[in-house]
Design an enzyme around this catalytic site. Structure first.
Site, mmCIF file in Angstrom:
data_model
loop_
_atom_site.group_PDB
_atom_site.id
_atom_site.type_symbol
_atom_site.label_atom_id
_atom_site.label_comp_id
_atom_site.label_asym_id
_atom_site.label_seq_id
_atom_site.Cartn_x
_atom_site.Cartn_y
_atom_site.Cartn_z
ATOM 1 N N GLY A 1 0.830 -1.201 0.000
ATOM 2 C CA GLY A 1 0.000 0.000 0.000
ATOM 3 C C GLY A 1 0.863 1.250 0.000
ATOM 4 O O GLY A 1 2.042 1.219 0.372
ATOM 5 N N CYS A 2 0.266 2.359 -0.418
ATOM 6 C CA CYS A 2 1.016 3.617 -0.495
ATOM 7 C C CYS A 2 1.367 4.126 0.901
ATOM 8 O O CYS A 2 2.514 4.485 1.173
ATOM 9 C CB CYS A 2 0.227 4.653 -1.281
ATOM 10 S SG CYS A 2 -1.520 4.784 -0.844
#
Lengths: 342, 342, 342, 342
Positions: free
Chosen positions: C147-148
């Protein structure tokens, strides 16, 4: 091949650095800045950390001459024409992003800008619009890179003008530009709070790109052309759109105009005639060297719409395109990027 | 005086709520929404916490009729004309923000929109542009609030057209609007990532405001007028600017045009003719009911530029101005706000 | 080497297309989209006109398998785990941008997402954070791209955690993301008018990236770590900044922390430890694969700040970095772009 | 009642003008500006055309004294303390928007700003946070209007601190502000191109609002309080959000915290405790004098989130609120506007 960028910390200088630092056939050997001389490029633009670039230096012609074969001058006008003659005298080739050598007619330049200090070079400079002056650019020692508005207005108009299809007395160009066109100098009018959520026209009938457009259109079409030109300021950083209103002398079919434009730009890598019925938008060319063109026709009323990134096809990308031509590289070298979207 | 807003959670409904909740002579007695019926207004718009407002309810004509004397319909067109006849029949006065009653010519409406389900009302509806139709609005049972683009284009043109100064065959309106004009419905094209740092034209020669502008200009000037109309989408929420290109039949001095415009709008509280040489910008009217007008003249080429807030003078503010006229309140009541800047 | 992108018209799919279409060692042989199947990529994204790309097709595993060696799945979670097992079974390597294979602990996944339909693959998937799992990624058949938010929070913390310098009970991550992280689906909350000039926190203590961060930090540090995680939504398209508040067990000098971070990431091409005293900003990494890290120290209070482009190092750029590792290309291939600034 | 605004063309001066020109009980009798002295206000801010306002004049204390009963000083710090003593000596009441009189402790002021030229007034100045110092403000001759960050951080914390619920050693305030907080001076860092699509922290542990917050929290809670304060710059004009991380000494239920906050601010017109579970956003307070507060609790970790418009409740709106208290007007006079949304 060694290249130098004079005026490397303005937005067009930065954009030259972005593009040229990815160019496989050239090396950036000098970057000049009066304000930041002595500093690392990454101390001005931290995005350039970990990229090999020369330290910023003041603009000393002899120093630049010693380091570079081709010099990009991204300086304010007036300063450009002060420096360029000495560079040319020493055999360097120069691509100038200022307005100083864009005019053939010295009087026009002097009416809109100021006294010209190197008028003898005006005739020798190539107007750096590759789609229309490629062969001249190839051999030129000095290329005058076009203005952003002129690029966006000349490209859609020339195919029609050269076929003599337009009533030339009533051309209107309603143009809109992102604020990066105003450069990086600290002006109240360019503050975020003044630009965001605002839109305005400026310099109607008074913008210095108007005579540049008119000189080029007249020269390219072989008849005197005057246009009504209204620039506007968009609440965004990059991007330019020109809505150009023209009248056809005779009715035509949409398909005819489409074919004419497609044919004219058939081999051009950076001019895209959009599919029939489609209109361009600036985000589709953001960060790229494309000029996208679409149109709508209703009876004789022809509305041409063009989009480009004012810092790329409108400035630094076009300058690199010119360099590629001068160096006989493939014209798309280092310019083949896809748009950054969103 | 009790008022209702049908369609209270769209952007024009919200703007009506903003303005009317500060109006000293009316009380908001009903707010309708299909999507949010049953909820507090502040659960949709938390900025309205601590403001006394009725709970949202579904649009049931009888319920509204029981609660309100004047009803604002901020509904999609088609839905508006379905509901309004029953409101009028029960003696209510209606200010409609849709396009359904803006046309006198039923055929024009039906060509651009759809079949009209209450054509008998078209002739009775007042076109709600107070500067031009004040006396009709005063007595009207049904006011058709003008489109935002038409307001911005009609106001600068009418003084010149009514004096017969313009060549009517070549009027071009290049208009630019903030994205709130597209409403609050969830469309990919209205996403932040699609709108920000983008600019585009849309609906050239096909926008439904074009016939509205043409019908009004023709009616107000007494001759058939066609215009070329190009709307564009700005990367901002609020604000509209129209650049209107016209040709004078005879040369005139800048001062003459300035005087003519100033005289025409001398008593108008919401039309500001800017000082000579000054051009308007949208941020100067943000959140206000003003339409600002400036111009530039070069020989016979006259460029008129107008600015307004598309949600205020272009929609809900103008609707309240109409209500004030209908109620015989001072016309600026609740509309005298200064712009929110920056 | 042929590659396919499943889910090519969302923003991460688009970003994969942008990067991979410039990659010298791979060819894009399939692009899937349910919504736009059958259309040219350039009809969805006109910026891709004149680029050679396959026509969009529906996601049919057999068709993809026939065309590609490596498959990027940029699909919503749940859909990813439905499709991936069949791709793996046929010997393909998959880089998945969804959350479906990021967790080792099935129960954690199921508590925060839904029942897992291919739990047997969880142990086999490599967590695609190259700076920490390079050797596993190299051999992996399935890479779960992080995930970012996790990328932006794990990278600055791990060097300190692995040295045991931090009090692990009080880590706070205050993160801010551009709205492209919400994807391209048409939601009211992502409209320009809702996002522009707004800022808000969302999902405090409830965001699904929190357990991902905690599982990774725990695993990488060898002790159970809980963090307080508050994501916020920025009024911009791209960019993510995490402000991470930690406490040192013992006082340290700024220079010590600086050295530790620099040493840890010395050989990493995409993690830049900023010069001492400098803090990162998102625009400096826009469009690039960099994660920039800076910090401030006051007594034992250490504030780490990291920036990345959520669509590049936070998603598609990192995915390509993983692919480069898997293919044994130089890791920076096609990822060496300078930021687009402004 | 006549009022003057010294420094009327900066953004806080403009905002005072916006609010006070709609105030029913006061008249703006003087507006000063060094840069624009002699000009009409509408020549600087064309949005003020058609509003009756005095012409801009240079700041000459005697001239102001002759014209006004209450003087708002929206001047840079240092300049404020130079002018204010003479105004007070002549019996005027002053509401100062600078930092010059916000501190009780002269040494703190001098450590963070500069030598104080009127230290005798520090003890006499009321700290202009009405919710906490209303009775002092009422009688004050000099009100020191709080900083924007302090307002946003003190308001959510004080109810909890005064009940002794928080561990005071670990308070973290992560704040984000729109760029109008940097004022209207022409700085490169405030240019549209530098701010748009960017986000960054600045002045970590070094921002001058930190000692102001600490002095106030210590004084209001009766114990020495230090906080970790990290301000960030948002790509928007107006709005401030503070995410405040605290730890409860003992576990509590969400409902208890909700009740405590609601009770504390029960009678306050401008502090809104959001419904349980709801978090604030800046757009909901844009252009208004509200401070909205929400929170999330997980075991002992309490995250408080507050929003305000930095130019209104964070500056000029709060100044007018103070004036209303001083004049014994209803506190909401001229401050009851709904947010401008979108």
């Amino acid at each position: 091949m060694q290249i130098a960028i004079a005026g490397a910390t303005g937005y067009t200088g930065l954009e030259l650095t972005r593009i040229l630092s990815a160019h496989p056939h050239v090396t950036i050997s000098a970057l000049t800045s009066e304000t930041y001389a002595g500093q690392e490029y990454s101390s001005v633009y931290p995005g350039y950390l970990k990229r090999e670039l020369p330290r910023l230096e003041p603009l000393v012609p002899d120093a630049i001459i010693a380091k570079a074969d081709i010099i990009f001058t991204a300086l304010p006008h007036k300063e450009a024409m002060r420096v360029i003659p000495s560079l040319l005298k020493r055999g360097k080739r120069v691509i100038d992003l200022s307005a100083d050598f864009r005019f053939k007619n010295q009087k026009t330049y002097e009416r809109w800008y100021q006294e010209h200090s190197a008028p003898g070079l005006l005739a020798k400079a190539a107007y750096g619009l590759p789609e229309l002056y490629r062969s001249t650019i190839k051999k030129a020692k000095l290329v005058a890179n076009p203005g952003c508005y002129p690029t966006s207005i000349i490209l859609p108009l020339v195919p029609l003008l050269q076929q003599g299809l337009l009533t030339t007395s009533s051309i209107i160009a309603d143009s809109k530009s992102g604020v990066s066109g105003a450069g990086r100098s600290a002006k109240t009018a360019s503050l975020f709070c003044e630009v965001s959520e605002d839109f305005r026209a400026y310099g109607v009938f008074e913008h210095r790109h108007q005579p540049e457009i008119e000189e080029q259109l007249s020269s390219l079409s072989g008849s005197t052309i005057k246009i009504a030109f209204t620039p506007h300021l968009l609440p965004m950083s990059r991007g330019m759109l020109s809505t150009v209103y023209t009248r056809l002398k005779k009715s035509a079919r949409t398909q005819d105009i489409q074919s004419l434009l497609e044919k004219f730009y058939k081999k051009e890598p950076f001019v895209r005639i959009l599919p029939q019925g489609t209109l361009p938008n600036t985000a589709a060319v953001r960060g790229t060297n494309f000029c996208d063109i679409g149109f709508r026709l209703q009876e004789k009323q022809l509305v041409l719409i063009s989009c480009l990134d004012n810092l790329v096809k409108g400035a630094s990308g076009q300058a690199v395109q010119n360099m590629n031509i001068m160096l006989d590289c493939p014209e798309t070298t280092a310019l083949n990027m896809a748009p950054l979207y969103p």
